[in-house]
Write a protein that holds these residues in place. Structure first.
Motif, PDB file in Angstrom:
ATOM      1  N   ILE A  53       0.707  -1.224  -0.035  1.00 45.18           N
ATOM      2  CA  ILE A  53      -0.002   0.098  -0.026  1.00 45.18           C
ATOM      3  C   ILE A  53       0.865   1.153   0.081  1.00 45.18           C
ATOM      4  N   ARG A  54       0.363   2.314  -0.434  1.00 44.29           N
ATOM      5  CA  ARG A  54       0.735   3.791   0.035  1.00 44.29           C
ATOM      6  C   ARG A  54      -0.045   4.627   1.192  1.00 44.29           C
ATOM      7  N   SER A  55      -0.513   5.616   0.470  1.00 47.68           N
ATOM      8  CA  SER A  55      -1.482   6.362   1.786  1.00 47.68           C
ATOM      9  C   SER A  55      -3.081   6.282   1.586  1.00 47.68           C
ATOM     10  N   SER A  56      -3.278   5.758   0.210  1.00 45.29           N
ATOM     11  CA  SER A  56      -4.704   5.728  -0.005  1.00 45.29           C
ATOM     12  C   SER A  56      -5.605   4.528   0.643  1.00 45.29           C
ATOM     13  N   THR A  57      -4.795   3.488   0.829  1.00 44.85           N
ATOM     14  CA  THR A  57      -5.476   2.353   1.313  1.00 44.85           C
ATOM     15  C   THR A  57      -5.467   2.505   2.934  1.00 44.85           C
ATOM     16  N   THR A  58      -6.737   2.277   3.507  1.00 45.98           N
ATOM     17  CA  THR A  58      -6.513   2.131   5.010  1.00 45.98           C
ATOM     18  C   THR A  58      -6.869   0.783   5.525  1.00 45.98           C
ATOM     19  N   VAL A  59      -6.147   0.462   6.299  1.00 44.16           N
ATOM     20  CA  VAL A  59      -6.031  -1.031   6.721  1.00 44.16           C
ATOM     21  C   VAL A  59      -6.557  -1.183   8.032  1.00 44.16           C
ATOM     22  N   THR A  60      -8.100  -1.312   8.080  1.00 41.05           N
ATOM     23  CA  THR A  60      -9.017  -1.040   9.321  1.00 41.05           C
ATOM     24  C   THR A  60      -8.812  -2.418   9.836  1.00 41.05           C
ATOM     25  N   LYS A  61      -9.596  -2.552  11.173  1.00 34.31           N
ATOM     26  CA  LYS A  61      -9.891  -3.799  11.758  1.00 34.31           C
ATOM     27  C   LYS A  61     -10.975  -4.627  10.842  1.00 34.31           C
ATOM     28  N   GLU A  62     -11.905  -4.184  10.162  1.00 34.48           N
ATOM     29  CA  GLU A  62     -12.829  -4.813   9.229  1.00 34.48           C
ATOM     30  C   GLU A  62     -11.950  -5.551   8.282  1.00 34.48           C
ATOM     31  N   ILE A  63     -11.114  -4.667   7.579  1.00 33.59           N
ATOM     32  CA  ILE A  63     -10.347  -5.321   6.470  1.00 33.59           C
ATOM     33  C   ILE A  63      -9.368  -6.292   7.210  1.00 33.59           C
ATOM     34  N   LEU A  64      -8.876  -6.146   8.081  1.00 34.81           N
ATOM     35  CA  LEU A  64      -7.947  -7.217   8.930  1.00 34.81           C
ATOM     36  C   LEU A  64      -8.544  -8.604   9.165  1.00 34.81           C
ATOM     37  N   ASP A  65     -10.009  -8.515   9.483  1.00 37.98           N
ATOM     38  CA  ASP A  65     -10.947  -9.583   9.852  1.00 37.98           C
ATOM     39  C   ASP A  65     -11.021 -10.262   8.861  1.00 37.98           C
ATOM     40  N   ALA A  66     -11.034  -9.487   7.538  1.00 31.91           N
ATOM     41  CA  ALA A  66     -11.594 -10.163   6.249  1.00 31.91           C
ATOM     42  C   ALA A  66     -10.446 -10.892   5.769  1.00 31.91           C
TER      43      ALA A  66
END
Length: 527
Positions: free
Chosen positions: A50-63
Motif C-alpha cells: 500500500i501507499r497512503s490511499s488504502t486504510t487497513v482497518t479492523k474490518e479489513i484485517l478481519d476479512a
C-alpha cells in the motif's frame, strides 16, 4: 509449491509488480477500490502493498484470513491499525529510507525559503510589483540549526546544513555521544536547543512523548526570532500557539509541510505572517516514489519467500541472508517454548531464554520471538512470532534474555526456563549437524529426542519392567511407537520417557497409562 499471492492496492511504480514476479510471487494490481470492495477480495492474499490511499482497518484485517504481511511504500503508517494487525499475526513493514534524501532536501529548501522569503517575493513580483525593499533576508552561513531528531533523515539534514556552513546542534534522546561526534554535531537538551537555535527543523516520529513537543510554553520561551521548519509529522507543533507567536514576532517565520489534520484545506495558520507551507511534499520526488515502491516489493517478497524481515514495525528484523542460518534455531526455539508451555503447570509469570555457544552469537530477537510463539500456544491456537510478544505482554509475562558466550557440553544450546509454584523448570536443546534440532534436557534430566508430531511424556519410577508395560498398553490399542527416548536422574530414581507416536493418543489410553505401577505423570504433547 504454491506461490505467495500479493495485492498492490495503491498506485505505485510498475516495476514493483515486476520485482514481485521475479522473486517468486503472484501479484495483482487493483487500485481505486472502496473499503467494502477491498474487504471482499483481501482474503485471497498473503501480502498487501500500500501507499497512503488504502486504510487497513479492523474490518479489513478481519476479512484478511490469509494475510501475513502489509508493506507500506513510505514512512508513515497512520493508515494501518498496527496493534490489531499484530494481534492477528500480520507483519507491518514500512520503507523508512527510500525517501530520506528527498525529505531532507525538502527541509533544506524550506530553510532557504524562510531565510530569503522566496514564496512571498515570488507572488508579489509576478503580480507586477517590484518590492525589492520589502524583502530583506538573512544568510544561513554561520547560523545555528537545531535538529529535533537526529536519526536517518535528521543526520542527512545535518550533513547538508554543514555544507552551507551552519553550526548544527541536536536534541535526540537516542543519540549517543559517539554518534554525535561522528556526525560533527553537538548534543544538547531541548530547552538549550530552543534557546540557541536560529533555525529549528523537526525530524522525529509522532508519539505520545513527541506530540506538541513544540508547545506554547516552549515556543514562547525559545530564542526570539527563531525560524521553524517541520517536514516530519503533523502534531509535533501546537499550531494555534505557533500562529500567535508568528503574529507577535516571537517566531520570525515558519515553514510546514505537514499538519495535524490532513488534507489541511482549512487551518488556523493559513494567512499568518511569514508562514509558508506545502501539501506534504517531503517524499514527492520521482526518485523517492520509485525507491519506496521497489523497496516494499523487495521486503514483502523476502518475507513471503525466504522469511526475511526488514523494517518491520511489530517484529524483530531478520535479513534474508540471516533467515536460512537462523531457521533451524528458530525451529528449535519454538519447539522448546511449546514443550515447556505444555508441561509447566499453573499461571506462569516469568520466562527466561538463554543462548550459549554458537547460538549466543546470533540475532537473538527472532529466537526469543520463536520461543514465545511456541510457549503462548498454551493460551491461543492462532499465535505466531508476530503476535506472541503482544499476547505475552497482555498476560503480564516477564521475558528475559541471557547470552552466554561460553561453550558448555554442546557447541550451541538454547535453554528455556519458566518460574512455577514449584520453582524453576527448564528445557534445553541443541542442533545436530547445524540443522537438526534436538531436545537434550528436560527439567534437569538429560534426554535426547526430536520434538515433532504426536508425542507422549511420562514421568515414572526407574523400575524394571516399566518399559514393557507401557509398550504393551500402546500396542493393545494399535498405537505405533515411532521413537523411544529415555532419561533418568539416577538409577532407581525418577525417570522420563518421551515417545513419538504415529497417531494422537486417545484420552482413555492416557487414563489407563496413569494406572500403570510407578507412573507419576502422563501427558500427551503436540508439535
Amino acid at each position: 509449491m504454491t506461490k505467495p499471492k500479493v495485492l498492490i492496492s495503491d498506485k505505485m511504480d510498475p516495476n514493483a509488480a515486476r520485482i514481485f514476479e521475479e522473486r517468486g510471487c503472484e501479484v495483482d494490481v487493483i487500485t481505486d477500490h472502496t473499503p467494502e470492495q477491498l474487504a471482499e477480495i483481501i482474503g485471497q492474499y498473503d501480502g498487501l502493498a500500500i501507499r497512503s490511499s488504502t486504510t487497513v482497518t479492523k474490518e479489513i484485517l478481519d476479512a484478511a484470513t490469509n494475510l501475513k504481511v502489509i508493506g507500506r511504500a513510505g514512512i508513515g503508517v497512520d493508515n494501518v491499525d498496527i496493534p490489531y494487525a499484530s494481534g492477528k499475526g500480520v507483519v507491518v513493514m514500512n520503507t523508512p529510507f527510500g525517501n530520506s534524501i528527498t525529505t531532507a532536501e525538502h527541509a533544506i529548501a524550506m530553510i532557504m525559503a524562510l531565510a530569503r522569503q522566496i514564496p512571498a517575493a515570488n507572488t508579489r513580483t509576478q503580480a507586477g510589483e517590484w518590492p525589492k525593499k520589502d524583502f530583506m533576508g538573512i544568510e544561513v552561513t554561520g547560523k545555528t540549526l537545531g535538529l529535533i531528531g537526529a536519526g536517518n533523515i535528521g543526520s542527512i539534514v545535518a550533513s547538508r546544513a554543514q555544507g552551507l556552513k551552519m553550526k548544527v546542534i541536536a536534541y535526540d534522546p537516542f543519540l549517543t555521544e559517539e554518534r554525535a561526534i561522528e556526525l560533527g554535531i553537538e548534543k544538547v537538551d531541548l530547552d538549550t536547543l530552543l534557546g540557541r537555535a536560529d533555525f529549528v527543523s523537526l525530524h522525529t516520529p509522532l508519539t505520545d512523548q513527541t506530540r506538541n513537543i513544540l508547545s506554547r510554553e516552549r515556543l514562547e520561551n525559545a530564542k526570539p526570532g527563531i525560524r521553524i521548519v517541520n517536514c516530519a509529522r503533523g502534531g509535533l507543533i501546537d499550531e494555534a500557539a505557533l500562529k500567535d507567536c508568528l503574529e507577535s514576532g516571537q517566531v520570525a517565520a515558519a515553514a510546514l509541510d505537514v499538519f495535524e489534520s490532513e488534507p489541511a484545506t482549512d487551518n488556523p495558520l493559513f494567512g499568518a505572517p511569514n508562514f509558508i507551507c506545502t501539501p506534504h511534499l517531503g517524499a514527492s520526488t520521482t526518485e523517492a516514489q520509485v525507491n519506496v515502491a521497489l523497496q516494499v516489493a523487495e521486503q514483502i517478497s523476502d518475507y513471503l519467500v525466504n522469511g526475511g524481515v526488514t523494517n518491520a514495525l511489530n517484529m524483530p528484523s531478520l535479513s534474508a541472508e540471516e533467515a536460512p542460518k537462523l531457521k533451524p534455531y528458530m525451529g528449535l526455539a519454538e519447539a522448546l517454548g511449546s514443550l515447556v508451555g505444555q508441561l509447566a503447570h499453573g499461571n506462569l509469570e516469568k520466562v527466561s531464554i538463554e543462548r550459549e555457544g554458537a547460538a549466543a552469537e546470533l540475532n537473538g530477537k527472532p529466537i526469543t520471538g520463536a520461543v514465545l510463539a511456541g510457549f503462548m500456544r498454551r493460551y491461543s491456537d492462532t499465535v505466531n512470532m508476530v503476535n506472541a510478544p503482544y499476547l505475552a505482554k497482555e498476560r503480564g509475562l516477564e521475558v528475559s534474555e541471557v547470552r552466554q558466550s561460553r561453550e558448555g557440553a554442546f557447541n550451541t544450546l538454547i535453554r528455556v526456563t519458566v518460574q512455577t509454584a514449584e520453582g524453576p523448570r527448564s528445557v534445553a536443546g541443541t542442533l545436530f549437524g547445524n540443522d537438526a534440532p534436538r531436545l537434550v534436557e528436560i527439567f534437569g534430566i538429560g534426554i535426547e529426542a526430536e520434538l515433532s508430531g504426536h508425542m507422549l511424556y511420562v514421568v515414572n519410577d526407574d523400575k524394571p519392567g516399566f518399559i514393557g508395560r507401557i509398550g504393551t498398553l500402546l500396542g493393545s490399542h494399535d498405537i505405533n511407537i515411532g521413537t523411544f527416548n529415555l532419561g533418568r536422574r539416577e538409577a532407581g530414581g525418577e525417570a522420563v520417557l518421551l515417545l513419538s507416536l504415529d497417531q494422537k493418543i486417545p484420552d482413555d489410553v492416557i487414563a489407563q497409562a496413569t494406572e500403570i505401577e510407578g507412573v507419576k505423570l502422563v501427558k500427551a504433547l503436540e508439535f
